[in-house]
Motif scaffolding. Sequence first.
Motif, PDB file in Angstrom:
ATOM      1  N   SER A 103      40.866  24.926  44.474  1.00 24.07           N
ATOM      2  CA  SER A 103      41.821  25.742  43.723  1.00 24.07           C
ATOM      3  C   SER A 103      42.831  26.401  44.658  1.00 24.07           C
ATOM      4  CB  SER A 103      41.081  26.802  42.896  1.00 24.07           C
ATOM      5  OG  SER A 103      40.242  27.586  43.718  1.00 24.07           O
ATOM      6  N   ARG A 104      42.940  25.838  45.852  1.00 24.61           N
ATOM      7  CA  ARG A 104      43.959  26.257  46.822  1.00 24.61           C
ATOM      8  C   ARG A 104      44.225  25.064  47.745  1.00 24.61           C
ATOM      9  NH1 ARG A 104      41.348  26.044  51.553  1.00 24.61           N
ATOM     10  NH2 ARG A 104      39.251  26.925  51.772  1.00 24.61           N
ATOM     11  N   PRO A 105      45.373  25.054  48.424  1.00 25.16           N
ATOM     12  CA  PRO A 105      45.617  23.973  49.389  1.00 25.16           C
ATOM     13  C   PRO A 105      44.661  24.067  50.570  1.00 25.16           C
ATOM     14  CG  PRO A 105      47.672  25.066  48.763  1.00 25.16           C
ATOM     15  CD  PRO A 105      46.550  25.916  48.235  1.00 25.16           C
ATOM     16  N   ILE A 106      44.418  22.938  51.211  1.00 27.21           N
ATOM     17  CA  ILE A 106      43.567  22.899  52.397  1.00 27.21           C
ATOM     18  C   ILE A 106      44.207  23.716  53.518  1.00 27.21           C
ATOM     19  CG2 ILE A 106      44.619  20.750  53.266  1.00 27.21           C
ATOM     20  CD1 ILE A 106      41.777  19.950  54.220  1.00 27.21           C
ATOM     21  N   LYS A 107      43.392  24.449  54.287  1.00 25.14           N
ATOM     22  CA  LYS A 107      43.894  25.305  55.355  1.00 25.14           C
ATOM     23  C   LYS A 107      44.094  24.509  56.646  1.00 25.14           C
ATOM     24  CE  LYS A 107      41.552  29.470  53.625  1.00 25.14           C
ATOM     25  NZ  LYS A 107      40.535  30.522  53.924  1.00 25.14           N
ATOM     26  N   ALA A 127      46.157  19.859  37.645  1.00 17.96           N
ATOM     27  CA  ALA A 127      46.570  20.701  36.520  1.00 17.96           C
ATOM     28  C   ALA A 127      47.070  22.032  37.058  1.00 17.96           C
ATOM     29  CB  ALA A 127      45.394  20.921  35.567  1.00 17.96           C
ATOM     30  N   PHE A 128      47.509  22.906  36.148  1.00 23.51           N
ATOM     31  CA  PHE A 128      47.869  24.280  36.488  1.00 23.51           C
ATOM     32  C   PHE A 128      46.802  25.228  35.958  1.00 23.51           C
ATOM     33  CE2 PHE A 128      52.295  22.504  36.119  1.00 23.51           C
ATOM     34  CZ  PHE A 128      52.633  22.648  37.454  1.00 23.51           C
ATOM     35  N   ASP A 129      46.642  26.337  36.660  1.00 21.24           N
ATOM     36  CA  ASP A 129      45.706  27.381  36.246  1.00 21.24           C
ATOM     37  C   ASP A 129      46.408  28.727  36.319  1.00 21.24           C
ATOM     38  OD1 ASP A 129      43.386  28.851  35.646  1.00 21.24           O
ATOM     39  OD2 ASP A 129      42.788  28.970  37.743  1.00 21.24           O
ATOM     40  N   GLY A 130      45.987  29.648  35.465  1.00 22.20           N
ATOM     41  CA  GLY A 130      46.446  31.025  35.555  1.00 22.20           C
ATOM     42  C   GLY A 130      45.258  31.914  35.840  1.00 22.20           C
ATOM     43  N   LEU A 131      45.149  32.412  37.052  1.00 21.19           N
ATOM     44  CA  LEU A 131      44.044  33.289  37.424  1.00 21.19           C
ATOM     45  C   LEU A 131      44.045  34.487  36.478  1.00 21.19           C
ATOM     46  CD1 LEU A 131      43.147  34.164  41.073  1.00 21.19           C
ATOM     47  CD2 LEU A 131      43.047  35.872  39.283  1.00 21.19           C
ATOM     48  N   SER A 132      42.951  34.708  35.763  1.00 17.24           N
ATOM     49  CA  SER A 132      42.916  35.683  34.662  1.00 17.24           C
ATOM     50  C   SER A 132      42.106  36.925  35.025  1.00 17.24           C
ATOM     51  CB  SER A 132      42.325  35.028  33.414  1.00 17.24           C
ATOM     52  OG  SER A 132      43.090  33.897  33.035  1.00 17.24           O
ATOM     53  N   VAL A 133      42.717  38.091  34.822  1.00 19.47           N
ATOM     54  CA  VAL A 133      42.053  39.378  35.039  1.00 19.47           C
ATOM     55  C   VAL A 133      41.417  39.798  33.721  1.00 19.47           C
ATOM     56  CG1 VAL A 133      42.356  41.796  35.699  1.00 19.47           C
ATOM     57  CG2 VAL A 133      43.744  40.003  36.794  1.00 19.47           C
ATOM     58  N   VAL A 134      40.128  40.087  33.752  1.00 19.98           N
ATOM     59  CA  VAL A 134      39.413  40.404  32.512  1.00 19.98           C
ATOM     60  C   VAL A 134      38.638  41.709  32.642  1.00 19.98           C
ATOM     61  CG1 VAL A 134      39.182  37.998  31.788  1.00 19.98           C
ATOM     62  CG2 VAL A 134      37.416  39.015  33.227  1.00 19.98           C
ATOM     63  N   VAL A 135      38.494  42.379  31.494  1.00 17.10           N
ATOM     64  CA  VAL A 135      37.680  43.593  31.409  1.00 17.10           C
ATOM     65  C   VAL A 135      36.756  43.457  30.204  1.00 17.10           C
ATOM     66  CG1 VAL A 135      39.360  45.098  32.532  1.00 17.10           C
ATOM     67  CG2 VAL A 135      39.471  44.773  30.051  1.00 17.10           C
ATOM     68  N   ASN A 136      35.861  44.425  30.077  1.00 13.50           N
ATOM     69  CA  ASN A 136      34.926  44.456  28.969  1.00 13.50           C
ATOM     70  C   ASN A 136      35.669  44.609  27.641  1.00 13.50           C
ATOM     71  OD1 ASN A 136      32.991  46.160  27.068  1.00 13.50           O
ATOM     72  ND2 ASN A 136      31.694  45.077  28.537  1.00 13.50           N
ATOM     73  N   TYR A 265      53.902  33.705  34.020  1.00 11.08           N
ATOM     74  CA  TYR A 265      52.696  34.437  34.388  1.00 11.08           C
ATOM     75  C   TYR A 265      52.600  34.443  35.909  1.00 11.08           C
ATOM     76  CZ  TYR A 265      47.826  35.977  34.521  1.00 11.08           C
ATOM     77  OH  TYR A 265      46.675  36.687  34.771  1.00 11.08           O
ATOM     78  N   ALA A 266      53.306  35.379  36.490  1.00  8.33           N
ATOM     79  CA  ALA A 266      53.412  35.469  37.951  1.00  8.33           C
ATOM     80  C   ALA A 266      52.875  36.824  38.404  1.00  8.33           C
ATOM     81  CB  ALA A 266      54.863  35.302  38.380  1.00  8.33           C
ATOM     82  N   PRO A 267      52.256  36.879  39.570  1.00 14.82           N
ATOM     83  CA  PRO A 267      52.150  35.817  40.593  1.00 14.82           C
ATOM     84  C   PRO A 267      50.830  35.042  40.553  1.00 14.82           C
ATOM     85  CG  PRO A 267      51.501  37.892  41.555  1.00 14.82           C
ATOM     86  CD  PRO A 267      51.805  38.192  40.107  1.00 14.82           C
ATOM     87  N   LEU A 268      50.157  34.998  39.399  1.00 18.46           N
ATOM     88  CA  LEU A 268      48.799  34.471  39.363  1.00 18.46           C
ATOM     89  C   LEU A 268      48.686  33.054  38.805  1.00 18.46           C
ATOM     90  CD1 LEU A 268      46.789  37.675  38.331  1.00 18.46           C
ATOM     91  CD2 LEU A 268      47.200  36.736  40.613  1.00 18.46           C
ATOM     92  N   SER A 269      49.815  32.347  38.652  1.00 14.70           N
ATOM     93  CA  SER A 269      49.758  30.925  38.283  1.00 14.70           C
ATOM     94  C   SER A 269      49.645  30.080  39.547  1.00 14.70           C
ATOM     95  CB  SER A 269      51.014  30.524  37.507  1.00 14.70           C
ATOM     96  OG  SER A 269      51.084  31.209  36.283  1.00 14.70           O
ATOM     97  N   ARG A 270      48.942  28.952  39.455  1.00 18.45           N
ATOM     98  CA  ARG A 270      48.714  28.118  40.643  1.00 18.45           C
ATOM     99  C   ARG A 270      48.306  26.705  40.224  1.00 18.45           C
ATOM    100  NH1 ARG A 270      42.532  29.714  42.311  1.00 18.45           N
ATOM    101  NH2 ARG A 270      41.759  29.793  40.184  1.00 18.45           N
ATOM    102  N   PRO A 271      48.503  25.715  41.103  1.00 23.38           N
ATOM    103  CA  PRO A 271      48.017  24.360  40.836  1.00 23.38           C
ATOM    104  C   PRO A 271      46.552  24.200  41.261  1.00 23.38           C
ATOM    105  CG  PRO A 271      49.326  24.367  42.837  1.00 23.38           C
ATOM    106  CD  PRO A 271      49.363  25.781  42.299  1.00 23.38           C
TER     107      PRO A 271
END
Length: 326
Positions: A103-107, A127-136, A265-271
């Motif tokens: 879920s990130r490029p190789i270092k 694909a694309f993903d949106g890292l999601s912040v969640v609460v109760n 949805y920035a800055p938490l969208s990513r490939p």
Amino acid sequence: MKSLKFLAMSILVGSMLVFATACSGDEGSTGSEETDNNEQTEDGQLQGEVNIDGSSTVFPIMEAVSEEFAVEYSDVKAPVGVSGSGGGFEKFTVGETDLSNASRPIKDEEKATAEENEIEFTEFKLAFDGLSVVVNKENDWIEQVTVDELKKLWIEDGNAKKWSDINSDWPEEEIKYFSPGTDSGTYDYFDEVILDEEPIVKDATLAEDDNVIVQGVQSDKNAIGYFGYAYYLENKDTLKVVPVVNPDTGEAVEPNNDTIENGEYAPLSRPLFTYVNNASIKDKKQVYEYVKFTLNNAGDLAEEVGYVRLPEEEYTTQLETLEGLK
């Protein structure tokens, strides 16, 4: 005397025949083992194994790929390991796996290890993903969050934090943190865009398995966590997603297929990626067919499990790249 000579000769010939038969059997066994590892059975069916490990975020896509692939190629085994992006690259760069999901490029340091071990590889986007912040679900005070507030929430400052320390309108209750583990590409991405590589809060529960984060947030009203968009969708009835304020527009944006794909949805969208050992493509027909199947079906399967497909032309271009590796 003649009969003794005849008997001795018979024994010698018989021994030679047994030895020849044994040697023939050994050669046949070796050929069979090679077939099991790579190519096809006698009836032309593809068989062998595809060794896959890596990101828990990419796991739902690749699990779906392996399940569908097994319908067409039932003699090929392609189980998907989940040791995190970093853990997957540790195996991949020493030649232990054919594919490494990330879920990130190789270092750079991982590339260097691969080079030391003469591992040539190719990166494919899935694909694309949106890292999601969640609460109760019972959290009724946080309706949106800025990047600065996320930094205050998650960066270690030597104190046990309460919600009111972040925003005076929020309650004076201690925050409970749940985060992907440090081997996770999701952690690495969050570290880069939110933590600015500062230490994460020391009392955070870190887990490579995103289901641990889901259960932790579900069980505590004062909990907060983050993970891939698919895990939020899978648990949206029991979790509350927090819209993130886009730093450029000032608008609070909730992750969904449209906002992730168009970058709002920035800055938490990513490939999301899978990395493939080039030698495996050349030497193992089952690996080539698996990657081809993945690229042909990643868009549909990504959407089925809750991620966002790439533009179709990207899959087409990557299929052409794959053909060039054969």
